[in-house]
Design a protein around this motif. Structure first.
Motif, PDB file in Angstrom:
ATOM      1  N   LEU A   1       0.837  -1.188   0.000  1.00  0.00           N
ATOM      2  CA  LEU A   1       0.000   0.000   0.000  1.00  0.00           C
ATOM      3  C   LEU A   1       0.880   1.249   0.000  1.00  0.00           C
ATOM      4  N   VAL A   2       0.858   1.956  -1.128  1.00  0.00           N
ATOM      5  CA  VAL A   2       1.565   3.229  -1.225  1.00  0.00           C
ATOM      6  C   VAL A   2       0.578   4.325  -0.846  1.00  0.00           C
TER       7      VAL A   2
ATOM      8  N   ALA B   1      -3.076   5.942   5.386  1.00  0.00           N
ATOM      9  CA  ALA B   1      -3.304   4.492   5.320  1.00  0.00           C
ATOM     10  C   ALA B   1      -4.536   4.116   6.131  1.00  0.00           C
ATOM     11  N   LYS B   2      -4.708   4.736   7.297  1.00  0.00           N
ATOM     12  CA  LYS B   2      -5.880   4.476   8.131  1.00  0.00           C
ATOM     13  C   LYS B   2      -7.164   4.880   7.413  1.00  0.00           C
TER      14      LYS B   2
ATOM     15  N   GLY C   1       4.671   4.052   2.492  1.00  0.00           N
ATOM     16  CA  GLY C   1       3.463   3.279   2.784  1.00  0.00           C
ATOM     17  C   GLY C   1       3.774   2.019   3.561  1.00  0.00           C
ATOM     18  N   ILE C   2       2.905   1.019   3.408  1.00  0.00           N
ATOM     19  CA  ILE C   2       3.058  -0.267   4.091  1.00  0.00           C
ATOM     20  C   ILE C   2       3.572  -1.285   3.087  1.00  0.00           C
ATOM     21  N   ALA C   3       4.713  -1.881   3.397  1.00  0.00           N
ATOM     22  CA  ALA C   3       5.372  -2.769   2.441  1.00  0.00           C
ATOM     23  C   ALA C   3       4.618  -4.079   2.243  1.00  0.00           C
TER      24      ALA C   3
END
Length: 220
Positions: free
Chosen positions: A85-86, A201-202, A120-122
């Motif tokens: 997630l970018v 992201a949230k 982001g989240i990898a």
């Protein structure tokens, strides 16, 4: 003659008493049988009721378990849309100048470059969640956001002068750009781009979950 009449009368009264006694005993037996039948019926109904309740509980438990599993599967499906997630992209530009000299020989190169930082989240498999008992609320524990990439997307030479005695090599240009790229990344991290990325992201995850039917989304 009188004695015979009295004897017959006594026999008749005796028979009536026996008949009355038999009738009473029969009535008592009938009443007892009815009571026993009613008690037996109540016991049978109670046993059947307990059995039905047990079966209902088992079925309900399986239904709730299947429903909960389907909810969990729904969450997994929503999260599977984002393996990586970018949540933020930052463009930056800078100009570097490389100079070299040896005696009267001089070389220089002025280069402008543009970089792109992705944050982001990898890996979304690191994201854990828990469903509430009523399955209306989902609570997430998010991994920390990180820099996913810092790439040079464009570069151009503004001006340059090359001397064969002190040439500026392509590797020297790459090295200077890489140093500038790392400095730009550190500056942006100091400005709080990871926190901004986490908040975004949230928002994305919350939108996914609300669309999936959850009423509340909590982040620990």
């Amino acid at each position: 003659m009188e004695k015979k009449k009295n004897s017959k009368k006594d026999d008749k009264e005796g028979l009536l008493k026996k008949a009355e006694s038999v009738r009473k005993n029969t009535a008592k037996g009938s009443l007892l049988a009815k009571i026993l039948l009613r008690i037996s019926s109540i016991i049978v109904i109670f046993i059947l009721g307990c059995l039905c309740f047990w079966l209902f509980s088992v079925k309900l438990g399986k239904f709730v378990e299947v429903k909960k599993e389907s909810k969990a599967a729904l969450v997994d499906k929503q999260l599977s849309f984002c393996q990586e997630l970018v949540t933020a992209k930052y463009r930056y530009s800078d100009i570097i100048t490389i100079k070299k000299a040896a005696g009267f020989a001089k070389s220089y190169s002025i280069i402008k470059y543009t970089g792109l930082i992705r944050v982001g989240i990898a890996d979304f498999t690191d994201l854990s969640y828990e469903l509430s008992a009523d399955e209306k609320t989902v609570t997430f524990k998010m991994p920390e956001c990180e820099v996913l990439g810092n790439d040079i997307v464009r570069q151009e030479v503004f001006d340059e002068k090359q001397s064969i005695f002190v040439p500026i090599t392509t590797q020297e240009v790459f090295d200077e750009i890489d140093i500038a790229r790392q400095i730009a990344q550190e500056d942006m991290l100091a400005e709080g781009i990871l926190n901004e990325s986490a908040e975004y992201a949230k928002k994305i995850i919350r939108q996914f979950m609300i669309a999936a039917g959850f009423e509340d989304v909590i982040f620990e």
